[in-house]
Design an enzyme around this catalytic site. Structure first.
Site, PDB file in Angstrom:
ATOM      1  CG  HIS A  69      -2.014   0.998   1.226  1.00  0.00           C
ATOM      2  ND1 HIS A  69      -3.225   0.782   1.837  1.00  0.00           N
ATOM      3  CD2 HIS A  69      -2.095   2.245   0.693  1.00  0.00           C
ATOM      4  CE1 HIS A  69      -3.997   1.855   1.680  1.00  0.00           C
ATOM      5  NE2 HIS A  69      -3.329   2.761   0.988  1.00  0.00           N
ATOM      6  CG  ASN A 103      -5.127   7.438  -4.576  1.00  0.00           C
ATOM      7  OD1 ASN A 103      -4.016   6.952  -4.780  1.00  0.00           O
ATOM      8  ND2 ASN A 103      -5.419   8.047  -3.436  1.00  0.00           N
ATOM      9  CG  HIS A 240      -5.919   2.020   5.427  1.00  0.00           C
ATOM     10  ND1 HIS A 240      -7.258   1.775   5.287  1.00  0.00           N
ATOM     11  CD2 HIS A 240      -5.574   2.814   4.389  1.00  0.00           C
ATOM     12  CE1 HIS A 240      -7.701   2.396   4.204  1.00  0.00           C
ATOM     13  NE2 HIS A 240      -6.688   3.035   3.646  1.00  0.00           N
ATOM     14  CG  ASN A 286      -9.204   9.810   5.283  1.00  0.00           C
ATOM     15  OD1 ASN A 286      -9.252  10.515   6.275  1.00  0.00           O
ATOM     16  ND2 ASN A 286      -9.421  10.270   4.058  1.00  0.00           N
ATOM     17  CG  ASP A 313      -2.366   4.773   3.672  1.00  0.00           C
ATOM     18  OD1 ASP A 313      -2.284   5.113   2.483  1.00  0.00           O
ATOM     19  OD2 ASP A 313      -3.241   5.215   4.440  1.00  0.00           O
TER      20      ASP A 313
END
Ligand code: NCD
Ligand code: ZN
Length: 433
Positions: A69, A103, A240, A286, A313
């Site tokens: 990630h 993204n 996550h 988030n 992340d």
């Protein structure tokens, strides 16, 4: 040829944690044995072969870390990070394989963008793989051509950053993933339950006078997707994970036979919601940092094998973006360069995991999720010579980053575990002595 001599070899596949020598030939591990270095040197001498020796005494030698990630922001947001700087941050952190999230701008919902990321990744010295999107434009309305994207090299699928609201669409994506034998990764937060992103709804959000994001927003989507995974047979990754109830939900789903893996970030096992009071926007992400009790449940999940994967992340944002008021600032923090040290310091030294278990969650299990375990995620004859060599006892103070961004709440912290070398395909791609 390269001999890595006298290091503490840590192999999560065999459970080895012992002083051994490692012989690397043509980018592959040829042999691992205690006391192997002398005979290998003699043999190489007899054949007149060039051989270099890396003295690893006092250092741990482990499979190169794999991060499932990361956000490298390329294309579209390269003022935050690009594929080159992201890969350099990864190598500095001991990572030899990363899975980029999709993204970007444009997002990876099309072959052209996918091929751009993969071809830039090939120039980095580490293995840069990427997920593609589950839905067109990350709009949550229409599935991408997953078969075509997989054929062009997508490692898996995700709309990470944007939760999927439509259960029927998620089920359809899972059915397609089963047919294509690829993993799906899910960002689990139902936006209809969220007042403000990135801050836990609870004591701290009340103190700050903001609405926040409740654990329930995560729990309901984790429950939905665990059950859909059970019904479809899909392999899914809960990204996550941050709430204690979600950890228990994943545990139950596994007991029921669902093919669910869960990843946790170093910040979620290290910090809780109170970090927002001291670190402000650098503790906004988030899903948010939650309560001390949630963190305890995450630690239990790590110890008991409910949580299989540690993933960073890595979410770079510019200083300007992170200096806006708390409710307006971007969510996310960088993580590649502090992940191993946070694991060594807060999981191994704190007594929650053995070094072998830490490496299992940072190399072998991520490799299994992405079908890389034939040659990656373990350290033995026949494996790729992707290695991290680190000093588990040495400490360092977090200060500068290879990343283009520096949005980390860990700046100024002194952590144990210093990466000395990162080796990818037998080549040294990071060195810090
Ligand atoms: C990530 C980002 O910035 O792309 N932000 C975050 O707060 N985690 C998106 C994500 O991983 O959900
Ligand atoms: Zn996410």
């Amino acid at each position: 040829m390269l001999i890595i001599k006298g290091g503490r070899v840590i192999d999560p596949k065999s459970g080895t944690d012992a002083v051994m020598d490692v012989l690397v030939k043509d980018g592959t591990i040829a042999e691992v044995s205690a006391g192997g270095a002398e005979p290998w040197l003699a043999e190489a001498g007899n054949r007149g072969e060039e051989i270099s020796v890396l003295d690893a005494s006092g250092l741990a030698v482990a499979p190169g870390l794999i991060d499932v990630h990361v956000h490298f922001r390329d294309p579209g947001f390269t003022y935050k990070e690009d594929i080159q700087t992201g890969a350099r941050a990864a190598a500095a952190g001991g990572f030899t394989t990363v899975i980029c999230m999709a993204n970007t701008k444009p997002p990876v919902d099309n072959v052209e963008t996918l091929e751009y990321v993969l071809s830039e990744g090939k120039k980095t010295g580490i293995h840069v793989l990427t997920a593609a999107n589950i839905t067109v434009g990350m709009k949550g309305e229409q599935l991408t051509d997953m078969e075509l994207l997989k054929a062009h090299g997508a490692a898996g699928f995700t709309d990470d950053g944007m939760p999927l609201k439509n259960a029927a669409l998620v089920k359809q994506a899972m059915e397609e993933a089963v047919r294509l034998n690829v993993p799906l990764s899910f960002h689990e937060e139902d936006p209809s339950l969220i007042a403000n992103n990135g801050i836990n709804q609870g004591a701290v959000s009340a103190q700050l006078g903001i609405g926040g994001s409740p654990a329930a927003a995560e729990d309901v989507l984790v429950a939905r997707d665990c059950m859909l995974a059970l019904h479809t047979g899909a392999v899914i990754d809960i990204q996550h994970i941050s709430s204690g109830n979600s950890v228990r939900m994943v545990e139950l789903a596994k007991q029921m036979g669902a093919h669910v893996m869960a990843e946790v970030t170093p910040h979620h096992f290290t910090l809780d919601e109170t970090a927002v009071l001291t670190h402000g926007s650098l503790a906004k992400m988030n899903p948010p940092l939650r309560t001390a009790a949630d963190r305890q449940e995450i630690l239990r999940g790590l110890r008991e094998g409910v949580i299989d994967i540690i993933a960073t992340d890595h979410a770079p944002h510019s200083a300007e973006e992170k200096s806006r008021p708390l409710t307006q600032t971007h969510s996310g923090i960088i993580g590649l360069e502090t992940a191993l040290s946070l694991g060594v310091t807060h999981l191994v030294r704190a007594g929650h995991l053995s070094m072998v278990q830490l490496l299992e969650k940072m190399s072998l299990n991520p490799a299994i999720l992405y079908h890389l375990e034939g040659t990656k995620g373990w350290l033995g004859a026949g494996a790729d010579a992707d290695l991290v060599i680190f000093d588990p006892e040495a400490s360092w103070t977090v200060e500068h980053f290879q990343s283009k961004s520096s949005n980390s709440p860990f700046i100024g912290e002194t952590l144990h575990g210093v990466v000395r070398y990162t080796i990818c395909g037998g080549k040294i791609v990071w060195e810090n002595r």
